[in-house]
Scaffold this motif. Structure first.
Motif, short mmCIF file in Angstrom:
data_model
loop_
_atom_site.label_atom_id
_atom_site.label_comp_id
_atom_site.label_asym_id
_atom_site.label_seq_id
_atom_site.Cartn_x
_atom_site.Cartn_y
_atom_site.Cartn_z
N LEU A 95 0.82 -1.20 0.00
CA LEU A 95 0.00 0.00 0.00
C LEU A 95 0.86 1.26 0.00
CD1 LEU A 95 -2.89 1.08 0.14
CD2 LEU A 95 -2.72 1.02 2.63
N VAL A 96 1.90 1.28 0.83
CA VAL A 96 2.80 2.43 0.90
C VAL A 96 3.54 2.60 -0.43
CG1 VAL A 96 4.89 3.34 1.99
CG2 VAL A 96 3.07 2.36 3.39
N SER A 97 3.95 1.50 -1.04
CA SER A 97 4.66 1.56 -2.33
C SER A 97 3.77 2.16 -3.43
CB SER A 97 5.12 0.16 -2.74
OG SER A 97 6.01 -0.37 -1.79
N ILE A 98 2.50 1.76 -3.43
CA ILE A 98 1.57 2.33 -4.42
C ILE A 98 1.41 3.82 -4.20
CG2 ILE A 98 -0.84 2.33 -5.18
CD1 ILE A 98 -0.87 -0.71 -4.54
N LEU A 99 1.26 4.23 -2.94
CA LEU A 99 1.12 5.65 -2.63
C LEU A 99 2.38 6.43 -3.02
CD1 LEU A 99 -0.69 5.46 0.84
CD2 LEU A 99 -1.68 6.10 -1.37
N LEU A 100 3.55 5.85 -2.75
CA LEU A 100 4.81 6.51 -3.12
C LEU A 100 4.92 6.67 -4.63
CD1 LEU A 100 7.36 4.85 -0.67
CD2 LEU A 100 6.67 7.25 -0.71
N GLY A 101 4.49 5.63 -5.37
CA GLY A 101 4.51 5.73 -6.82
C GLY A 101 3.62 6.86 -7.31
N LEU A 102 2.44 7.00 -6.70
CA LEU A 102 1.53 8.07 -7.09
C LEU A 102 2.10 9.45 -6.70
CD1 LEU A 102 -1.86 6.42 -6.07
CD2 LEU A 102 -0.92 6.68 -8.37
N VAL A 103 2.77 9.52 -5.55
CA VAL A 103 3.38 10.79 -5.12
C VAL A 103 4.49 11.20 -6.08
CG1 VAL A 103 4.79 11.87 -3.32
CG2 VAL A 103 2.75 10.56 -2.70
N VAL A 104 5.36 10.25 -6.43
CA VAL A 104 6.44 10.56 -7.38
C VAL A 104 5.87 10.98 -8.72
CG1 VAL A 104 8.39 9.60 -8.67
CG2 VAL A 104 8.12 9.07 -6.24
N GLY A 105 4.82 10.28 -9.16
CA GLY A 105 4.15 10.65 -10.41
C GLY A 105 3.59 12.06 -10.33
N ALA A 106 3.02 12.42 -9.15
CA ALA A 106 2.47 13.77 -8.97
C ALA A 106 3.56 14.83 -9.07
CB ALA A 106 1.76 13.86 -7.63
N VAL A 107 4.72 14.55 -8.49
CA VAL A 107 5.84 15.49 -8.57
C VAL A 107 6.29 15.70 -10.02
CG1 VAL A 107 8.27 15.84 -7.94
CG2 VAL A 107 6.65 14.98 -6.23
N ILE A 108 6.36 14.61 -10.78
CA ILE A 108 6.76 14.71 -12.18
C ILE A 108 5.72 15.49 -12.98
CG2 ILE A 108 7.26 13.39 -14.28
CD1 ILE A 108 8.31 11.16 -12.42
N LEU A 109 4.44 15.22 -12.71
CA LEU A 109 3.37 15.95 -13.40
C LEU A 109 3.44 17.44 -13.10
CD1 LEU A 109 0.45 13.42 -12.80
CD2 LEU A 109 1.34 14.09 -15.03
N LEU A 110 3.70 17.79 -11.83
CA LEU A 110 3.86 19.20 -11.48
C LEU A 110 5.04 19.83 -12.21
CD1 LEU A 110 3.18 19.17 -7.61
CD2 LEU A 110 1.85 20.39 -9.35
N ALA A 111 6.13 19.05 -12.34
CA ALA A 111 7.33 19.57 -13.00
C ALA A 111 7.11 19.89 -14.46
CB ALA A 111 8.47 18.56 -12.85
N ILE A 112 6.18 19.18 -15.10
CA ILE A 112 5.90 19.46 -16.52
C ILE A 112 4.65 20.30 -16.71
CG2 ILE A 112 7.08 17.37 -17.32
CD1 ILE A 112 4.40 16.02 -17.64
N GLY A 113 4.16 20.87 -15.59
CA GLY A 113 3.08 21.84 -15.67
C GLY A 113 1.69 21.27 -15.76
N ILE A 114 1.48 20.07 -15.23
CA ILE A 114 0.16 19.44 -15.27
C ILE A 114 -0.33 19.22 -13.84
CG2 ILE A 114 -1.12 17.36 -15.93
CD1 ILE A 114 0.76 17.14 -18.33
N ASN A 115 -1.57 19.57 -13.60
CA ASN A 115 -2.17 19.39 -12.28
C ASN A 115 -2.33 17.89 -11.99
OD1 ASN A 115 -3.84 19.17 -10.03
ND2 ASN A 115 -5.11 20.91 -10.61
N PRO A 116 -1.63 17.35 -10.98
CA PRO A 116 -1.70 15.90 -10.72
C PRO A 116 -3.09 15.43 -10.31
CG PRO A 116 -0.45 17.00 -8.99
CD PRO A 116 -0.67 18.01 -10.08
N LEU A 117 -3.83 16.26 -9.58
CA LEU A 117 -5.18 15.87 -9.18
C LEU A 117 -6.08 15.71 -10.41
CD1 LEU A 117 -5.77 18.11 -6.03
CD2 LEU A 117 -5.14 15.69 -6.12
N GLU A 118 -5.93 16.62 -11.35
CA GLU A 118 -6.71 16.52 -12.58
C GLU A 118 -6.29 15.30 -13.38
OE1 GLU A 118 -9.65 17.68 -15.21
OE2 GLU A 118 -9.17 18.54 -13.24
N ALA A 119 -4.98 15.04 -13.42
CA ALA A 119 -4.47 13.88 -14.17
C ALA A 119 -4.97 12.57 -13.56
CB ALA A 119 -2.94 13.91 -14.19
N TYR A 120 -4.92 12.46 -12.23
CA TYR A 120 -5.37 11.22 -11.59
C TYR A 120 -6.88 11.05 -11.69
CZ TYR A 120 -0.69 10.52 -9.69
OH TYR A 120 0.66 10.30 -9.55
#
Length: 382
Positions: free
Chosen positions: A10-35
């Motif tokens: 469960l923690v690993s899945i959450l960490l994967g989503l958090v890292v994905g959110a950071v990358i999405l923010l870095a390229i200018g995309i709202n992670p909440l909207e993306a998910y």
């Protein structure tokens, strides 16, 4: 232990989503909207749910096959080749062997199952007889299966003229749900009047999800409720102790790889009989076997857990595929998220390290509080 494993996953899945959110923010995309788009893209409509389940079936089965091998202490990296050979064998039966409906599908699935079993048993035999590392031999068998399938498509009985694909399987071999009925006049009229049924049945939905669930239950029963499962797990846990206890190591090595390959071959058969209904000349490996390894790791190599793990993987890949068209998000983001999830799941010691540190700090704080209290009491007595 099982509780800890679930927590790590469960923690690993959450960490994967958090890292994905950071990358999405870095390229200018709202992670909440993306998910949000990802979830809606996988489960937002009945049609999307059907497609997600269709995508999940082959990777649930290959994940199950890999998990079986891991439980028996062997590393089946050859799931891809076993999938290809299973698909080839099922296609040959579906195209060239005339049989009545239902029986035809069952025989084709059986031959896919046996084709994968043979491909896995070769790896097990090489390890048992000559000590050949199964990781190396199973990777080589992937490529042999790949080129063997392409070679078989040069045969006139299998390859459709002026095409890179085989003939389609006979309808009697299909495992699609209401396949022929949907194309009939009554079926088309019913679907026109029932929007929900049309949505659910417009993808190539088939009986594979039921096959996958039954296979997971059977594998769980074999591993945890039979003498064979006890012997296979004993060999995987400690081969020297198992041999001392009278268990035949070589026989169980071959058997575990054969069963693992059989399940992966069944995945290939289900994919052909339920979705594509033919095979084509392969330019590259399809990835079902390698995705199955990821699913097995996400599931913690537990047979039943491969079902939700496979659905999660399929939801990420199928729903994530819509991010590019809707939000102009690079498709590689989903692969990065999946990779991070698998990376953290494969590193339980790292999780244990952080957990130990947290416990150590708590213990130190408690000890410090106790000392302060004792010192205070001493001051008062003075």
């Amino acid at each position: 232990m099982k509780k800890n494993r679930f927590l790590y996953t469960l923690v690993s899945i959450l960490l994967g989503l958090v890292v994905g959110a950071v990358i999405l923010l870095a390229i200018g995309i709202n992670p909440l909207e993306a998910y949000k788009e990802l979830i809606l893209g996988a489960f937002g409509r009945p049609k999307y749910i059907s497609w997600t389940l269709v995508e999940a079936v082959p990777i649930i089965l290959t994940g199950l096959g890999v998990a079986f091998a891991f439980n028996a202490g062997v590393f089946n990296i050859g799931a891809e080749g076993q999938f290809i050979v299973g698909a080839l064998c099922a296609t040959i039966v579906g195209v060239a062997v005339p049989l009545p409906p239902v029986i035809h599908a069952l025989v084709a699935l059986l031959f896919g199952f046996l084709g994968g079993a043979l491909w896995g048993a070769i790896v097990g035999l090489a390890k048992a007889a000559r000590g050949v590392n199964e990781v190396i031999s199973s990777i080589m068998m992937n490529w042999i299966g790949f080129y063997f399938s392409n070679y078989m498509l040069t045969k006139a009985f299998l390859r459709k003229p002026d095409s890179n694909n085989s003939f389609n399987i006979a309808q009697s071999a299909s495992i699609r749900i209401l396949g022929q009925w949907k194309t009939s006049e009554a079926g088309r009229a019913f679907l026109r009047e029932n929007a929900l049924a049309k949505e659910l049945l417009s993808p190539p939905v088939h009986w594979g999800i039921l096959i996958a669930v039954i296979a997971a239950i059977v594998v769980w029963f074999i591993l945890y409720r039979t003498t064979l499962g006890y012997e296979l797990k004993a060999v995987g846990f400690n081969p020297l102790a198992a041999e001392y206890g009278g268990i035949n190591i070589k026989k169980n090595t071959i058997l575990s790889m054969a069963i693992s390959g059989a399940i992966c071959g069944l995945a290939g058969g289900v994919s052909v009989l339920g979705v594509s209904e033919n095979i084509g000349i392969l330019a590259a490996q399809q990835g079902y076997g390698f995705n199955g390894i990821a699913v097995s790791l996400i599931a913690g190599n537990h047979p039943i857990a491969t079902i939700p793990a496979g659905i999660l993987f399929a939801a990420l890949t199928y729903g994530g595929g819509k991010l590019n068209s809707r939000l102009n998000t690079p498709s590689e983001i989903i692969n990065i998220i999946i990779g991070i999830i698998v990376l953290f799941i494969a590193m339980p010691k790292l999780m244990e390290f952080f957990r130990s540190r947290r416990k150590g700090k708590a213990a130190a704080a408690t000890a410090g509080g106790g000392q302060t209290s004792a010192q205070g009491k001493g001051d008062k007595s003075e």
